[in-house]
Write a protein that holds these residues in place. Structure first.
Motif, PDB file in Angstrom:
ATOM      1  N   GLY A 276       0.806  -1.217   0.000  1.00  0.00           N
ATOM      2  CA  GLY A 276       0.000   0.000   0.000  1.00  0.00           C
ATOM      3  C   GLY A 276       0.836   1.262   0.000  1.00  0.00           C
ATOM      4  N   GLY A 277       1.916   1.249   0.786  1.00  0.00           N
ATOM      5  CA  GLY A 277       2.737   2.445   0.868  1.00  0.00           C
ATOM      6  C   GLY A 277       3.676   2.633  -0.293  1.00  0.00           C
ATOM      7  N   ALA A 278       4.194   1.534  -0.873  1.00  0.00           N
ATOM      8  CA  ALA A 278       5.285   1.633  -1.839  1.00  0.00           C
ATOM      9  C   ALA A 278       4.861   1.675  -3.301  1.00  0.00           C
ATOM     10  N   ILE A 279       3.734   1.066  -3.653  1.00  0.00           N
ATOM     11  CA  ILE A 279       3.423   0.907  -5.069  1.00  0.00           C
ATOM     12  C   ILE A 279       3.270   2.248  -5.793  1.00  0.00           C
ATOM     13  N   ALA A 280       2.524   3.175  -5.209  1.00  0.00           N
ATOM     14  CA  ALA A 280       2.306   4.467  -5.873  1.00  0.00           C
ATOM     15  C   ALA A 280       3.573   5.315  -5.944  1.00  0.00           C
ATOM     16  N   PRO A 281       4.284   5.546  -4.820  1.00  0.00           N
ATOM     17  CA  PRO A 281       5.475   6.380  -4.913  1.00  0.00           C
ATOM     18  C   PRO A 281       6.566   5.804  -5.805  1.00  0.00           C
ATOM     19  N   THR A 282       6.680   4.479  -5.858  1.00  0.00           N
ATOM     20  CA  THR A 282       7.691   3.890  -6.740  1.00  0.00           C
ATOM     21  C   THR A 282       7.435   4.295  -8.194  1.00  0.00           C
ATOM     22  N   LEU A 283       6.201   4.120  -8.633  1.00  0.00           N
ATOM     23  CA  LEU A 283       5.847   4.469 -10.013  1.00  0.00           C
ATOM     24  C   LEU A 283       5.914   5.976 -10.252  1.00  0.00           C
ATOM     25  N   LEU A 284       5.470   6.765  -9.274  1.00  0.00           N
ATOM     26  CA  LEU A 284       5.439   8.220  -9.442  1.00  0.00           C
ATOM     27  C   LEU A 284       6.838   8.818  -9.479  1.00  0.00           C
ATOM     28  N   VAL A 285       7.719   8.344  -8.621  1.00  0.00           N
ATOM     29  CA  VAL A 285       9.085   8.868  -8.625  1.00  0.00           C
ATOM     30  C   VAL A 285       9.785   8.516  -9.935  1.00  0.00           C
ATOM     31  N   ILE A 286       9.579   7.287 -10.416  1.00  0.00           N
ATOM     32  CA  ILE A 286      10.196   6.900 -11.695  1.00  0.00           C
ATOM     33  C   ILE A 286       9.689   7.792 -12.814  1.00  0.00           C
ATOM     34  N   TYR A 287       8.380   8.100 -12.807  1.00  0.00           N
ATOM     35  CA  TYR A 287       7.864   9.017 -13.827  1.00  0.00           C
ATOM     36  C   TYR A 287       8.463  10.405 -13.635  1.00  0.00           C
ATOM     37  N   GLY A 288       8.624  10.806 -12.380  1.00  0.00           N
ATOM     38  CA  GLY A 288       9.247  12.097 -12.097  1.00  0.00           C
ATOM     39  C   GLY A 288      10.676  12.158 -12.604  1.00  0.00           C
ATOM     40  N   LEU A 289      11.366  11.033 -12.594  1.00  0.00           N
ATOM     41  CA  LEU A 289      12.730  10.982 -13.131  1.00  0.00           C
ATOM     42  C   LEU A 289      12.730  11.311 -14.623  1.00  0.00           C
ATOM     43  N   THR A 290      11.731  10.789 -15.330  1.00  0.00           N
ATOM     44  CA  THR A 290      11.683  11.049 -16.770  1.00  0.00           C
ATOM     45  C   THR A 290      11.365  12.518 -17.062  1.00  0.00           C
ATOM     46  N   LEU A 291      10.500  13.132 -16.254  1.00  0.00           N
ATOM     47  CA  LEU A 291      10.175  14.548 -16.458  1.00  0.00           C
ATOM     48  C   LEU A 291      11.365  15.435 -16.124  1.00  0.00           C
ATOM     49  N   ALA A 292      11.971  15.201 -14.948  1.00  0.00           N
ATOM     50  CA  ALA A 292      13.102  16.026 -14.522  1.00  0.00           C
ATOM     51  C   ALA A 292      14.303  15.843 -15.448  1.00  0.00           C
ATOM     52  N   GLY A 293      14.501  14.617 -15.930  1.00  0.00           N
ATOM     53  CA  GLY A 293      15.616  14.367 -16.835  1.00  0.00           C
ATOM     54  C   GLY A 293      15.407  14.970 -18.208  1.00  0.00           C
ATOM     55  N   SER A 294      14.145  15.286 -18.541  1.00  0.00           N
ATOM     56  CA  SER A 294      13.826  15.858 -19.847  1.00  0.00           C
ATOM     57  C   SER A 294      13.871  17.384 -19.854  1.00  0.00           C
ATOM     58  N   ASP A 295      13.665  18.004 -18.693  1.00  0.00           N
ATOM     59  CA  ASP A 295      13.510  19.468 -18.640  1.00  0.00           C
ATOM     60  C   ASP A 295      14.207  20.009 -17.403  1.00  0.00           C
ATOM     61  N   GLN A 296      15.382  20.598 -17.572  1.00  0.00           N
ATOM     62  CA  GLN A 296      16.150  21.111 -16.447  1.00  0.00           C
ATOM     63  C   GLN A 296      15.446  22.274 -15.758  1.00  0.00           C
ATOM     64  N   LYS A 297      14.732  23.089 -16.520  1.00  0.00           N
ATOM     65  CA  LYS A 297      14.011  24.214 -15.944  1.00  0.00           C
ATOM     66  C   LYS A 297      12.919  23.711 -14.994  1.00  0.00           C
ATOM     67  N   LEU A 298      12.236  22.658 -15.410  1.00  0.00           N
ATOM     68  CA  LEU A 298      11.212  22.054 -14.558  1.00  0.00           C
ATOM     69  C   LEU A 298      11.846  21.489 -13.299  1.00  0.00           C
TER      70      LEU A 298
END
Length: 486
Positions: free
Chosen positions: A254-276
């Motif tokens: 319950g605690g880990a499934i959502a943040p694991t997926l969300l942080v990984i998606y956040g990695l793709t956004l942050a890695g794509s846009d330095q300003k973001l």
């Protein structure tokens, strides 16, 4: 729970049970019920912002993915282990911890737990208020003082009312919020996929091992370890014959499934846009909203606030229980209300008056993370050593089998905390110079000093956790056996 208390709960919808032992007749929860509060509190778009923080350590995308999976899952698994104490004792975390520290000695980690809970939930309320102002500005509705005042009042009212209502209403609320915030988060991902540049993400070069460790500790602290001091509060209604493995499993899932997926998606956004990535550091949720179409900004804001409120509700409810465990003699709803008022006052001060408070505030909370990790190591070892359920009466009697003070546990917590502080540095040195004494062991231990490669690895948190566990496992084996009459 007494017949009178049960009647009041059903009539008013408010849990009046405090830190006392839950009656067997009321222990009807199942391990899978733990999924809802932990998932709802962690399925937040705020988790996406952690992608920026992880990459900020100068590591590659694949290193960051490994750090995320290991850090989130492992930290919530530790949280799940602590949750077993709730089943064994039918009491809140800081009451069951008396078996390890003594009935009176427990006040030492209890005070730290209370400060951490109040601090982090105030931080969540602050973020919700600032995010509202940012989104309203993007919508052209004004994000000034009036908006912040209204947002702060609404957020505070939601948090305080739910935490005062108590366990039963919170569990129902979390099951609803799970769907609302979960659907909104999926829509957010769908609308922002076009901002991901896979070539930019994968072109980020790998970082050194020390940076990987630093990112791992940050993820563990930001997720599971941030909840570990309240884990048993949500399992105290579990049946006594509930499977310990199932409790750990559902808590972790319950605690880990959502943040694991969300942080990984956040990695793709942050890695794509330095300003973001840079903007997320100052206003995580508001910055994430800048890449959304206007029509979805309001639903995004509502879901983000509800997710933050969901997390804050768990914290304030538990901080109220911790306050009672320290000897404050007031009803549980009153304790939750008192902590809610403190949260509101803290939010008002930071949002409207403080000029340089956020940095020192975060530095103070991170500093408390070291002794909290030490406590967690001691508590987990104590659980491993025990073969039987807690003696309910002795948890409230300083003359009982657990005694008033367990100086071994208290001494272990003090020593490992000091050692841990010597291996972390103050990351807000300019805003909180009074905390620059940390990191005093990095030089003597050959780790390069405060400017060396290990400085930002935050080894002190892991060191305090591991040492607390190992020392307790060795030194308290006989004590636990005697307590259990073995």
């Amino acid at each position: 729970m007494s017949t009178r208390t049960l009647t009041e709960t059903r009539r008013l919808g408010v849990e009046t049970t405090g830190i006392e032992i839950i009656d067997e007749s009321e222990r009807t929860a199942r391990p899978r019920d733990l999924f809802w509060p932990w998932f709802a509190a962690n399925v937040s778009v705020f988790g996406i912002s952690y992608g920026s923080y992880v990459l900020g350590f100068g590591i590659s995308f694949w290193q960051a993915v490994l750090v995320t999976v290991v850090g989130v899952v492992a930290s919530f698994a530790l949280c799940g282990i602590i949750a077993i104490a709730g089943k064994r004792g039918s009491a809140p975390t800081m009451i069951t911890s008396r078996a390890a520290f003594g009935v009176t000695g427990q006040k030492v980690p209890g005070v730290i737990s209370w400060l951490v809970s109040i601090g982090w939930e105030t931080f969540l309320a602050i973020m919700a208020t600032l995010a509202t102002a940012t989104i309203f500005s993007q919508l052209g509705w004004g994000g000034g003082t009036t908006t912040k005042v209204v947002a702060m009042l609404v957020v505070a009212a939601l948090i305080v009312s739910a935490s005062v209502a108590g366990y039963h209403i919170i569990m129902r609320l979390q099951s609803v919020l799970t769907w609302v915030t979960g659907i909104a988060t999926i829509v957010y991902v769908a609308l922002t996929l076009g901002h991901v540049s896979w070539s930019a993400v994968t072109s980020v070069k790998p970082g050194p091992f020390q940076a990987v460790i630093g990112a791992l500790v940050m993820v563990m602290t930001g997720f599971g370890l941030g909840w570990i001091n309240i884990a048993a509060d949500w399992s105290r209604y579990q049946r006594r014959d509930a499977s310990g493995a199932a409790i750990v499993g559902w808590n972790t899932f319950g605690g880990a499934i959502a943040p694991t997926l969300l942080v990984i998606y956040g990695l793709t956004l942050a890695g794509s846009d330095q300003k973001l990535a840079d903007g997320i550091a100052n206003d995580p949720i508001g910055t994430l909203g800048t890449i959304l179409p206007t029509w979805f900004l309001l639903p995004f804001l509502v879901s983000a606030i509800l997710a933050l409120v969901s997390g804050a509700v768990l914290g304030i409810y538990s901080s109220g229980l911790t306050l009672l465990s320290l000897g404050v003699r007031i009803p549980r709803p009153t304790a939750a209300f008192v902590d809610g008022v403190l949260l509101t006052l803290g939010t008002i001060w930071v949002v409207f008056f403080a000029q340089s408070f956020l940095g020192p505030f975060q530095s103070f909370l991170i500093t408390l993370g070291v002794p909290l990790a030490a406590w967690a190591g001691i508590m987990i070892a104590d659980l491993v050593l025990r073969k039987r359920d807690y003696d309910d009466d002795a948890l409230f009697d300083p003359r009982g089998r657990y005694g008033a003070f367990d100086w071994t546990s208290i001494g272990t917590m003090v020593v490992t905390s000091v050692f841990g502080w010597g291996l972390v540095i103050n990351t807000f040195a300019q805003d909180a110079s009074w905390n620059n004494w940390q990191g005093f062991l990095l030089g003597p231990l050959g780790l390069g000093g405060k400017d060396g490669t290990w400085a930002y690895a935050n080894l002190g948190v892991i060191a305090a956790l591991v040492l607390g566990f190992v020392i307790t496992l060795v030194l308290r084996r006989g004590t636990v056996a005697r307590q259990e009459g073995r």
